[in-house]
Design a protein around this motif. Structure first.
Motif, short mmCIF file in Angstrom:
data_model
loop_
_atom_site.label_atom_id
_atom_site.label_comp_id
_atom_site.label_asym_id
_atom_site.label_seq_id
_atom_site.Cartn_x
_atom_site.Cartn_y
_atom_site.Cartn_z
N THR A 1 22.97 32.67 78.91
CA THR A 1 22.03 33.73 78.23
C THR A 1 20.51 33.67 78.51
OG1 THR A 1 21.74 32.46 76.38
CG2 THR A 1 23.35 34.06 75.96
N GLY A 2 20.19 32.50 79.17
CA GLY A 2 19.04 32.20 79.58
C GLY A 2 17.81 31.54 78.78
N CYS B 1 22.36 23.69 80.78
CA CYS B 1 23.33 24.28 80.43
C CYS B 1 24.43 23.77 80.52
CB CYS B 1 23.71 25.56 81.42
SG CYS B 1 22.60 26.89 81.35
N GLN C 1 22.41 44.31 81.16
CA GLN C 1 21.83 43.01 80.26
C GLN C 1 21.18 43.75 79.22
OE1 GLN C 1 18.65 41.28 82.52
NE2 GLN C 1 19.15 39.47 81.41
N SER D 1 22.82 37.84 77.96
CA SER D 1 22.94 37.37 79.42
C SER D 1 23.53 38.76 80.34
CB SER D 1 24.15 36.24 79.42
OG SER D 1 24.58 35.91 80.53
N PHE E 1 27.21 34.10 83.54
CA PHE E 1 25.92 33.61 83.17
C PHE E 1 25.70 33.07 81.79
CE2 PHE E 1 23.12 35.32 86.59
CZ PHE E 1 24.13 35.77 87.21
N GLN F 1 23.71 28.26 76.75
CA GLN F 1 22.46 27.80 77.18
C GLN F 1 21.33 28.20 76.01
OE1 GLN F 1 20.96 30.15 80.63
NE2 GLN F 1 19.18 28.89 80.92
N LEU G 1 17.86 31.70 84.20
CA LEU G 1 19.49 31.90 83.97
C LEU G 1 20.39 30.68 84.64
CD1 LEU G 1 19.05 35.70 84.36
CD2 LEU G 1 19.75 34.61 82.31
N THR H 1 12.21 33.73 82.47
CA THR H 1 13.65 33.44 81.74
C THR H 1 14.39 32.69 82.77
OG1 THR H 1 13.51 35.08 80.09
CG2 THR H 1 15.52 34.22 80.63
#
Lengths: 111, 117
Positions: free
Chosen positions: A103-104, A23, B38, B43, A101, A6, A88, A86
């Protein structure tokens, strides 16, 4: 190679713009796809939840999943300054609770 | 919606002390809770999965003796960072799965920022 990629941004757009967040992923076993919004120093908030391929719309938000390309997107229409956060992406396979996930992407919507 | 709380929201401690973080599901029962970590601009990384009444399942690389998890009831899971060191400073977030919802829907707490001096 990370399982989920991402772009971290930041992405800066004017109020009212259409925002596209994306993503990519490498694991073809992923079946569940989610988008979370996280404000600074807060926990993630679930925005969109989709299973397998296709589109899902909820208000100003649209989630798209293209499993053939291993690519998911979140579109935000008529973006507002309050959307600044942010975002995600998260994914998981069948029969597992484990979420992977991205990284945002940090989004900033300016008035 | 499903609400998850965490306490404390922020803690500062000296190196070598232990810190306990609580995660509560306020309006639902959570048979499964998750603990994440985090780091800034990174992430969420799953540390462990906590199941009510049984031992937690830890992810590879997470020391179970350092990060003690207890899930004694359907609404409470605790994470204890034992003998904390500066490298343990991070944002710790819990989540809970609603048993009546889809398997992979997780609702997150507001997080706990731990700073170890």
């Amino acid at each position: 190679q990370k399982e989920v990629e991402q772009d971290p941004g930041p992405l800066s757009v004017p109020e009212g713009a259409i925002v596209s967040l994306n993503c990519t992923y490498s694991n073809s076993a992923f079946q569940y796809f989610m988008w979370y919004r996280q404000y600074s120093r807060k926990g993630p908030e679930l925005l969109m939840y989709t299973y397998s391929s296709g589109n899902k719309e909820d208000g100003r938000f649209t989630a798209q999943v293209d499993k053939s390309s291993k690519y998911i997107s979140l579109f935000i229409r008529d973006s507002q300054p309050s959307d600044s956060a942010t975002y995600l992406c998260a994914m998981s396979a069948e029969y597992t609770d484990k979420l992977i996930f991205g990284t945002g992407t940090r989004l900033q919507v300016f008035p | 919606g499903a609400v998850v709380s965490q306490h404390p929201s922020r803690v500062i401690c000296k190196s070598g002390t232990s810190v306990k973080i609580e995660c509560r599901s306020l309006d639902f029962q959570a048979t499964t809770m998750f603990w994440y970590r985090q780091f800034p601009k990174q992430s969420l990384m799953l540390m462990a999965t906590s199941n009510e009444g049984s031992k937690a399942t830890y992810e590879q690389g997470v020391e179970k003796d350092k990060f003690l998890i207890n899930h004694a009831s359907l609404t409470l899971s605790t994470l204890t960072v034992t003998s904390a060191h500066p490298e343990d400073s991070s944002f710790y977030i819990c989540s809970a799965r609603v048993s009546t919802r889809s398997r992979n829907e997780q609702f997150f707490g507001p997080g706990t920022r731990l700073t170890v001096l």
